[in-house]
Design a protein around this motif. Structure first.
Motif, PDB file in Angstrom:
ATOM      1  N   PHE B  37      -4.358   1.056   5.899  1.00  0.00           N
ATOM      2  CA  PHE B  37      -5.104  -0.189   5.947  1.00  0.00           C
ATOM      3  C   PHE B  37      -4.425  -1.240   6.815  1.00  0.00           C
ATOM      4  CE2 PHE B  37      -7.437   1.130   2.063  1.00  0.00           C
ATOM      5  CZ  PHE B  37      -8.694   0.870   2.540  1.00  0.00           C
ATOM      6  N   MET B 103      -1.905   4.429   0.173  1.00  0.00           N
ATOM      7  CA  MET B 103      -3.039   3.615   0.618  1.00  0.00           C
ATOM      8  C   MET B 103      -2.855   2.175   0.140  1.00  0.00           C
ATOM      9  SD  MET B 103      -7.069   4.323  -0.117  1.00  0.00           S
ATOM     10  CE  MET B 103      -7.092   4.174  -1.886  1.00  0.00           C
ATOM     11  N   ILE B 104      -2.471   2.012  -1.132  1.00  0.00           N
ATOM     12  CA  ILE B 104      -2.314   0.665  -1.667  1.00  0.00           C
ATOM     13  C   ILE B 104      -1.166  -0.048  -0.962  1.00  0.00           C
ATOM     14  CG2 ILE B 104      -1.849  -0.687  -3.729  1.00  0.00           C
ATOM     15  CD1 ILE B 104      -3.165   1.431  -5.368  1.00  0.00           C
ATOM     16  N   SER B 105      -0.090   0.673  -0.669  1.00  0.00           N
ATOM     17  CA  SER B 105       1.017  -0.026  -0.032  1.00  0.00           C
ATOM     18  C   SER B 105       0.667  -0.388   1.412  1.00  0.00           C
ATOM     19  CB  SER B 105       2.311   0.780  -0.122  1.00  0.00           C
ATOM     20  OG  SER B 105       2.287   1.814   0.804  1.00  0.00           O
ATOM     21  N   PHE B 107      -2.265  -1.307   2.277  1.00  0.00           N
ATOM     22  CA  PHE B 107      -3.093  -2.503   2.064  1.00  0.00           C
ATOM     23  C   PHE B 107      -2.186  -3.731   1.909  1.00  0.00           C
ATOM     24  CE2 PHE B 107      -5.959  -5.040  -0.791  1.00  0.00           C
ATOM     25  CZ  PHE B 107      -6.979  -5.187   0.110  1.00  0.00           C
ATOM     26  N   ALA B 108      -1.119  -3.566   1.122  1.00  0.00           N
ATOM     27  CA  ALA B 108      -0.163  -4.660   0.929  1.00  0.00           C
ATOM     28  C   ALA B 108       0.526  -5.018   2.235  1.00  0.00           C
ATOM     29  CB  ALA B 108       0.867  -4.277  -0.130  1.00  0.00           C
ATOM     30  N   LEU B 109       0.899  -3.996   2.993  1.00  0.00           N
ATOM     31  CA  LEU B 109       1.569  -4.242   4.275  1.00  0.00           C
ATOM     32  C   LEU B 109       0.649  -5.026   5.211  1.00  0.00           C
ATOM     33  CD1 LEU B 109       3.937  -3.711   6.244  1.00  0.00           C
ATOM     34  CD2 LEU B 109       2.709  -1.673   6.969  1.00  0.00           C
ATOM     35  N   PHE B 111      -1.655  -7.023   4.375  1.00  0.00           N
ATOM     36  CA  PHE B 111      -1.733  -8.386   3.871  1.00  0.00           C
ATOM     37  C   PHE B 111      -0.498  -9.191   4.265  1.00  0.00           C
ATOM     38  CE2 PHE B 111      -2.845 -11.562   0.687  1.00  0.00           C
ATOM     39  CZ  PHE B 111      -4.205 -11.554   0.827  1.00  0.00           C
ATOM     40  N   VAL B 112       0.656  -8.538   4.232  1.00  0.00           N
ATOM     41  CA  VAL B 112       1.894  -9.217   4.628  1.00  0.00           C
ATOM     42  C   VAL B 112       1.823  -9.601   6.108  1.00  0.00           C
ATOM     43  CG1 VAL B 112       4.366  -8.889   5.000  1.00  0.00           C
ATOM     44  CG2 VAL B 112       3.325  -8.142   2.863  1.00  0.00           C
TER      45      VAL B 112
END
Lengths: 249, 304, 352
Positions: B37, B103-105, B107-109, B111-112
């Protein structure tokens, strides 16, 4: 003298389920060794542990004096170990000749690669005929030959073959073993082969190690095992190498 | 009245952007089953790298001032570098994690990265002018087509062909294809996992930079949110194309570009603002009809 | 053995009591300080509890990551606004509402319930299509759903006010109202998780192929969990609207999706307690960061974090948790009442 491959007290667990418990065995240079045993005896786990695909929980494995335990599979392959896995695992979307090339990245003698590919095609003419075909379209026997050819292309010193006879017609199995023996003699390979049938192993010839419940329970000439199995089959109506599942627990 | 040729070029150039973005995502998914993501944010990062960091509304060109022969390789390198760095910092430590956790991480990346851009450049969209001459129209087949659209279509074809050649003819390409099909087996044959994964991220990041260059020229806007929008479409293209299938990603990218342009042209005026809603509904319908993707790779079948 | 088993069943139902107790202590302690800002923070935190517990009902039980829940939230938030706003405001700002809706002036509680029901209904319809997919394709379809909701609500000028903010919502939601809904969500989540459907669904979470082979109808259980989940997510949207008094489609997009997933992951997707603990720990971190962003003075020097630092740090925490403790702070465990009988050390499942 240092052996080609040394497995010392190796254990493997999947979660809480033990697959191998304190297995110790040695292979000498140029030797042909069969690993036999019932389903769930730990044969594939042993090969996995040696090749680096499966993590060991205890013990160490050495090849030519190099410690294999803890190394990545690709690093172990670069030390001269090659593998023909159970179920062949050929790259179905790649062509036959591309499959043979995947494992040549680790070789220093890049110039010799083309010649070696031709050699494989000589040993397995059907692969040569279909060199540009996608490997997924090959028959089971052809895929087995491709998997062996692919393993040979890394120029290994030790080659492990997991159940080459699985799912193949006896005639094809004969052919596969003939080629393996011939290649071993030509190249001075050390071979470690998983083979369920002691009779088959005896016919090919070599040493046999019997695994059961994750431990080594027998080690000796394959012919001797075959004789014993024939006897027990005659007396008890079942082969010792393939006991019922309950007996394995 | 828009001519047919005009529509075609609109569709092809938009589809080209989507196809390239989707390729970047499919490459990584193919090699390591990571739904990345953060890919859209690589694109946004590359766009903002063109301008001087400031929160002012008018952008001052920074990298964008460099001549094209310098700018293009530098930006492609920057995109590749950003992607490789994110693999090194985040995903390398998650090799054994589940695809969902990765996948979630990612997404977090994403966002960062987005918020880092927000902190440095501010939230207002900025007007930028990169190669404004490229937007002058030229006559092709009776239609007035901005030169850039032609360049986009040609670039996409060029990039796709170059990538296909690279995958087909080079050592790294062979190893990447083998790894995409069966990573463990490839490693047993001596293929270095780190080389293949780093290579995939570098290619993916370079593709993101190419998309960034095109978008910056075409829209003339640098917006922190642009990454999220393109990423969503690119993802959908990868899924429709059959996750992991590179030709599928390209085809689906063009398909979505075409559908989007057609909807824009033929939807009644009053529902036109809802175009994206129609587009995504089409996408869900597509997924329902062929959950494995329209152009599923034979190796992408679920293992049961 | 049976006695222990029955006791385990009862203990499983003690989890909501423990969780609600923790929230009650949290709210009471903050109310006692009398600090208005802290009170608002508490209300916001508890609304997030409703949201994340709602999200957990689906994600935690099915194992399918949803990026679409902010969409259900938006649906709930706008529904409550339609039902409760003063008619003269609606005729001014939302001229295209159907007349019965334009005239509606519902009390807040039925409006909140109706918002949840509408969101649950949309969950039923959207889930009926999306949940035919599995794994990553389903996750991406939920993303497409979110984009659809956002596009519609950002452009439907006469019904949602589009991108211009909708103002004038009654701000009735304080920490106590939010606590009531949080308690309801926790109880419902626990009841669902321990129901036949919830247990069957969690069995499918690990291995889809094995579960479908054992005859579990995954699709129906997933759909049911999404409907329950949609209800509380919709309610959380309504509560958020009536807590800050302003609605904007973009407050229900990627930002809230990210925060709610972060809370779920940090706490641990595997358990209801994980959802609640995740909200509490990240909310406290957010509050601390917000204060840092406003600036604090240490001695002579004024220190302030740049804006956006909050999101960046949360993202980093989330990634670190995923790398270092992939199953979250609670690691799939539930908070429970202590056992009544001492645990026998050699207790094992009967497998001799």
């Amino acid at each position: 003298m240092m052996s080609k491959l040394g497995v010392f007290d190796v254990s493997v667990r999947y979660g809480k389920v033990p697959a191998l418990t304190d297995v110790t065995l040695h292979l000498e240079e140029g030797e042909r060794v069969f690993i036999s045993g019932p389903n769930g005896a730990g044969k594939s786990s042993l090969l996995g542990a040696i090749s680096g695909a499966v993590a060991t929980t205890h013990g160490r494995i050495e090849m030519d004096g190099h410690l294999l335990t803890g190394r990545a599979p690709e690093a172990i392959a670069r030390l001269g170990l090659s593998m023909v896995p159970e179920g062949r695992e050929i790259f179905g979307s790649l062509t036959v000749s591309e499959n043979l090339r995947v494992g040549t990245g680790l070789r220093r003698d890049r110039g010799a690669v083309e010649g070696d590919i031709e050699e494989i095609f000589e040993a397995f003419p059907i692969l040569g005929e279909r060199r540009h075909a996608s490997a997924g379209a090959l028959s089971g026997g052809q895929q087995q030959m491709l998997a062996i050819g692919r393993a040979l292309m890394t120029n290994p010193k030790l080659m492990m073959v997991d159940e080459p006879s699985l799912g193949l017609a006896p005639k094809i199995v004969d052919q596969v073993y003939d080629t393996l023996v011939q290649l071993q003699e030509e190249r001075g390979l050390t071979l470690l082969i998983v083979e369920q049938s002691s009779t088959r192993a005896a016919r090919v010839g070599g040493r046999m190690i019997l695994l059961r419940g994750g431990s080594v329970v027998g080690d000796g000439d394959a012919a001797a095992f075959a004789e014993k199995d024939l006897l027990s089959e005659a007396y008890f109506g079942q082969s010792k190498a393939q006991p019922k599942k309950e007996a394995a627990q | 009245m828009t001519s047919l040729a005009q529509l075609f070029f609109d569709a092809a150039s938009l589809g080209g952007i989507y196809a390239m973005a989707a390729l970047g995502i499919a490459l990584i998914f193919g090699v390591m089953n990571l739904v990345n993501f953060a890919h859209g944010e690589y694109i946004a990062f590359c766009v903002f790298a063109l301008i001087v960091p400031s929160t002012e509304a008018v952008a001052v060109m920074f990298l964008g001032k460099a001549p094209a022969f310098l700018l293009i390789p530098v930006l492609l390198g920057l995109g590749a570098g950003a992607a490789v760095a994110s693999e090194y910092v985040v995903f390398r430590h998650m090799r054994k994690a589940t695809p969902v956790a990765m996948m979630i991480s990612s997404f977090a990346l994403g966002f960062v990265i987005q918020n880092a851009l927000l902190a440095v450049y501010g939230g207002r969209p900025k007007a930028i002018s990169l190669w404004p001459d490229l937007n002058t129209p030229v006559g092709v087949l009776g239609a007035q087509v901005p030169l850039l659209q032609l360049i986009v279509v040609l670039t996409t074809l060029l990039v796709v062909c170059a990538l296909a050649l690279l995958l087909k003819k080079t050592r790294l390409g062979l190893e990447m294809r083998a790894a995409a099909e069966n990573f463990t087996m490839a490693r047993l044959l001596g293929v270095r996992a780190n080389v293949v994964i780093t290579g995939a991220f570098a290619l993916s990041g370079a593709l993101a930079a190419a998309v960034a260059l095109i978008m910056a020229t075409q829209t003339g806007v640098a917006d922190v949110r642009m990454g999220g929008q393109i990423m969503l479409v690119a993802f959908i293209a990868t899924v429709i194309g059959g996750l992991g299938s590179l030709p599928g990603a390209v085809a689906a990218g063009f398909l979505i570009g075409g559908a989007s342009v057609l909807l824009q042209a033929f939807l009644p005026l009053e529902v036109r603002p809802f175009r994206d809603a129609f587009l995504y509904t089409l996408v869900i319908a597509c997924l329902l009809l062929r959950p494995q993707g329209l152009f599923a790779a034979s190796s992408a079948k679920p293992r049961i | 053995m049976m006695g222990k088993h029955a006791q385990n069943r009862i203990l499983a139902y003690s989890t909501p009591l423990v969780l609600i107790g923790i929230l009650l202590v949290f709210v009471a302690a903050i109310t006692l300080t009398g600090d208005k800002a802290l009170g608002r923070m508490a209300a916001e935190t508890l609304i997030r509890v409703v949201l994340v517990v709602g999200l957990w009902i689906f994600v935690g039980n099915s194992g399918v990551v949803s990026f679409g829940h902010a969409g259900y939230m938006a649906i709930g938030a706008y529904c409550s606004a339609w039902l409760t706003l003063k008619p003269q405001m609606k005729s001014l700002f939302l001229p295209d509402l159907p007349s019965w809706l334009a005239q509606a002036e519902w009390p807040v509680l039925p409006a909140a319930v109706a918002s949840g029901l509408l969101a649950a209904f949309v969950a039923l319809v959207s889930g009926a299509t999306i949940l035919r997919l599995s794994g990553i394709a389903a996750s991406i379809a939920t993303f497409a759903f979110l984009a659809i909701v956002n596009t519609v609500y950002s452009n439907w000028e006469g019904v949602t006010g589009a991108t211009s903010s909708l103002v004038g919502l009654a701000r009735y939601v304080d920490q106590w109202v939010a606590l009531g809904w949080a308690a309801a969500a926790i109880i419902a989540a626990n009841l669902y998780a321990n129901s036949a459907s919830g247990l069957a669904l969690r069995a499918t979470r690990e291995d889809e192929a094995a579960a479908s082979a054992s005859g579990i109808n995954m699709y129906r259980h997933r759909l049911l969990s999404l409907v329950v989940s949609g209800f509380f997510t919709g309610v959380s949207g309504a509560l958020l609207g009536h807590s800050i008094g302003v609605l904007n489609p973009d407050s229900f997009y990627l930002g809230i999706t990210f925060i709610s997933l972060a809370m779920l992951v940090v706490g641990g997707i595997g358990s209801l307690s994980g959802a609640v603990v995740g909200v509490l720990s990240l909310s406290m971190m957010i509050e601390a960061l917000v204060r840092f962003e406003q600036g604090i003075s240490i001695g002579e020097t004024q220190l302030a974090l740049p804006s956006g630092a909050q999101e960046i740090l949360i993202g980093i925490v989330m990634i670190l948790v995923l790398i270092l403790r992939p199953s979250g702070l609670m690691a799939g465990k539930e908070l429970r009442m202590p056992r009544f009988a001492p645990r026998s050390p050699d207790y094992k499942t009967s497998n001799n």
